[in-house]
Write a protein that holds these residues in place. Structure first.
Motif, short mmCIF file in Angstrom:
data_model
loop_
_atom_site.label_atom_id
_atom_site.label_comp_id
_atom_site.label_asym_id
_atom_site.label_seq_id
_atom_site.Cartn_x
_atom_site.Cartn_y
_atom_site.Cartn_z
N VAL A 70 14.42 1.01 35.80
CA VAL A 70 13.90 1.94 36.81
C VAL A 70 12.74 1.28 37.53
CG1 VAL A 70 12.86 4.20 37.23
CG2 VAL A 70 14.59 3.95 35.44
N TYR A 71 12.97 0.92 38.78
CA TYR A 71 11.92 0.35 39.62
C TYR A 71 12.32 0.52 41.08
CZ TYR A 71 15.00 -3.73 39.84
OH TYR A 71 16.08 -4.56 40.03
N ALA A 72 11.33 0.54 41.93
CA ALA A 72 11.56 0.69 43.37
C ALA A 72 11.29 -0.66 44.03
CB ALA A 72 10.64 1.75 43.96
N SER A 73 12.25 -1.11 44.81
CA SER A 73 12.10 -2.38 45.51
C SER A 73 12.81 -2.28 46.86
CB SER A 73 12.70 -3.51 44.69
OG SER A 73 12.59 -4.73 45.37
N TRP A 74 12.09 -2.54 47.92
CA TRP A 74 12.68 -2.45 49.26
C TRP A 74 12.44 -3.71 50.06
CZ3 TRP A 74 15.73 1.36 48.65
CH2 TRP A 74 15.36 2.45 47.89
N ASP A 75 12.11 -4.79 49.40
CA ASP A 75 11.82 -6.03 50.13
C ASP A 75 13.12 -6.75 50.50
OD1 ASP A 75 12.70 -7.04 47.75
OD2 ASP A 75 10.86 -8.13 47.26
N GLY A 76 12.98 -7.93 51.07
CA GLY A 76 14.14 -8.69 51.51
C GLY A 76 14.97 -9.22 50.37
N THR A 77 14.38 -9.42 49.19
CA THR A 77 15.11 -9.96 48.06
C THR A 77 16.08 -8.95 47.49
OG1 THR A 77 13.14 -11.23 47.47
CG2 THR A 77 14.85 -11.06 45.81
N GLU A 78 15.63 -7.73 47.32
CA GLU A 78 16.47 -6.70 46.73
C GLU A 78 16.14 -5.34 47.32
OE1 GLU A 78 17.70 -4.90 42.40
OE2 GLU A 78 15.79 -5.93 42.60
N ARG A 79 17.17 -4.59 47.60
CA ARG A 79 17.02 -3.20 48.01
C ARG A 79 17.58 -2.35 46.87
NH1 ARG A 79 15.12 -4.24 52.60
NH2 ARG A 79 16.06 -5.26 54.35
N ARG A 80 16.72 -1.71 46.16
CA ARG A 80 17.10 -0.98 44.94
C ARG A 80 17.52 0.43 45.31
NH1 ARG A 80 18.82 -1.92 39.80
NH2 ARG A 80 17.95 -0.40 38.38
N TRP A 81 18.74 0.59 45.82
CA TRP A 81 19.23 1.89 46.22
C TRP A 81 19.41 2.81 45.01
CZ3 TRP A 81 23.70 3.51 44.04
CH2 TRP A 81 24.54 2.53 43.51
N GLN A 82 19.58 2.24 43.82
CA GLN A 82 19.74 3.05 42.62
C GLN A 82 18.51 3.92 42.37
OE1 GLN A 82 20.30 -0.24 42.83
NE2 GLN A 82 22.11 -0.82 41.68
N PHE A 83 17.35 3.46 42.82
CA PHE A 83 16.13 4.22 42.61
C PHE A 83 16.17 5.57 43.32
CE2 PHE A 83 11.78 5.45 43.71
CZ PHE A 83 11.27 5.59 42.43
N VAL A 84 16.85 5.64 44.44
CA VAL A 84 16.96 6.91 45.17
C VAL A 84 17.63 7.96 44.27
CG1 VAL A 84 17.99 8.05 47.17
CG2 VAL A 84 17.02 5.76 47.40
N LEU A 85 18.66 7.56 43.55
CA LEU A 85 19.33 8.49 42.65
C LEU A 85 18.47 8.78 41.42
CD1 LEU A 85 22.90 6.96 42.83
CD2 LEU A 85 21.94 8.80 44.20
N GLN A 86 17.79 7.76 40.91
CA GLN A 86 16.92 7.95 39.75
C GLN A 86 15.75 8.87 40.09
OE1 GLN A 86 16.10 3.80 39.22
NE2 GLN A 86 17.69 3.54 37.66
N ALA A 87 15.31 8.86 41.33
CA ALA A 87 14.17 9.67 41.75
C ALA A 87 14.47 11.16 41.70
CB ALA A 87 13.72 9.28 43.14
N GLY A 88 15.72 11.54 41.54
CA GLY A 88 16.07 12.94 41.42
C GLY A 88 15.47 13.59 40.18
N ILE A 89 14.99 12.79 39.25
CA ILE A 89 14.43 13.33 38.02
C ILE A 89 12.94 13.66 38.15
CG2 ILE A 89 13.80 11.21 36.84
CD1 ILE A 89 15.24 12.43 34.37
N GLY A 90 12.30 13.26 39.23
CA GLY A 90 10.93 13.68 39.51
C GLY A 90 9.84 12.84 38.87
N LEU A 91 8.94 13.50 38.15
CA LEU A 91 7.75 12.84 37.60
C LEU A 91 8.03 11.62 36.71
CD1 LEU A 91 5.17 15.62 36.70
CD2 LEU A 91 5.00 13.86 38.44
N PRO A 92 9.09 11.61 35.91
CA PRO A 92 9.30 10.43 35.07
C PRO A 92 9.44 9.11 35.84
CG PRO A 92 10.57 12.24 34.20
CD PRO A 92 9.98 12.70 35.51
N VAL A 93 9.78 9.17 37.11
CA VAL A 93 9.89 7.92 37.88
C VAL A 93 8.67 7.66 38.76
CG1 VAL A 93 12.40 7.96 37.89
CG2 VAL A 93 11.17 8.96 39.80
N LEU A 94 7.63 8.48 38.62
CA LEU A 94 6.42 8.30 39.43
C LEU A 94 5.80 6.91 39.27
CD1 LEU A 94 4.51 9.66 41.44
CD2 LEU A 94 3.19 10.47 39.50
N PRO A 95 5.71 6.37 38.05
CA PRO A 95 5.15 5.01 37.95
C PRO A 95 5.93 3.98 38.76
CG PRO A 95 5.25 6.01 35.78
CD PRO A 95 5.97 6.94 36.73
N ALA A 96 7.24 4.12 38.83
CA ALA A 96 8.05 3.18 39.60
C ALA A 96 7.76 3.32 41.10
CB ALA A 96 9.53 3.40 39.33
N ALA A 97 7.58 4.56 41.57
CA ALA A 97 7.27 4.76 42.98
C ALA A 97 5.92 4.16 43.33
CB ALA A 97 7.30 6.25 43.31
#
Length: 182
Positions: A70-97
């Motif tokens: 679980v991590y958020a990455s939007w740079d040129g190396t990687e676009r972590r689209w999976q994080f958008v789905l993981q973010a549906g869980i709310g606060l538990p992904v706050l550190p990644a955001a």
């Protein structure tokens, strides 16, 4: 008609009145912590069920992937689209955001839920966890998607059963048989 009925917070579910309280606030709480919206609505059984099932799916995914999926990455190396789905869980992904918004500093050690510094780090994560990285990603994505369904339930309440149009044969009243036995 009282104010609750006009605002739409009172619905009929299974023939019983169900007070959804403030449905917008309940949906927000359901997004922040799975089951919290239902707890606010005093639907305690659903609240506990959603909390345990969704968070355990999320935590199992994190465990299987050694806490790296679980991590958020939007740079040129990687676009972590999976994080958008993981973010549906709310606060538990706050550190990644938060980690995703910080600048990537190549000299610092990545923190909890931080993106890999390079594609070689990501390759190492995949190698270290074998298929655990992908399975953990899948589990955490499913947990986020399930929580989105929970958010809809907190906002709109349970769906009524579908009304089925009966067959013409079933709609005709049964005629008593001749000779009527007991």
């Amino acid at each position: 008609m009282n104010a609750r009925t006009k605002s739409g917070d009172l619905i009929i579910a299974d023939g019983e009145e169900l007070n959804l309280r403030n449905r917008y606030f309940a949906a927000f709480l359901a997004w922040m912590i799975p089951g919290a919206g239902h707890y606010y609505q005093r639907r305690y059984l659903k609240s506990g069920l959603f909390f345990v099932c969704i968070l355990s799916s999320f935590l199992i995914g994190m465990f299987v992937a050694d806490r790296k999926c679980v991590y958020a990455s939007w740079d040129g190396t990687e676009r972590r689209w999976q994080f958008v789905l993981q973010a549906g869980i709310g606060l538990p992904v706050l550190p990644a955001a938060i980690q995703g918004m910080r600048e990537k500093d190549q000299n610092r050690e990545p923190g909890f839920m931080a993106a890999p510094r390079s594609s070689s780090d990501l390759d190492d994560w995949n190698f270290e966890t074998a298929s655990g990285f992908d399975m953990g990603t899948l589990y955490t994505m499913v947990a986020g998607l399930l929580n989105i369904l929970v958010i809809f339930d907190a906002f709109a309440g349970p769906l009524p059963p579908p009304i089925q149009k009966g067959d013409k044969k079933k709609d005709k009243p049964n005629k008593p048989e001749a000779g009527g036995g007991s």
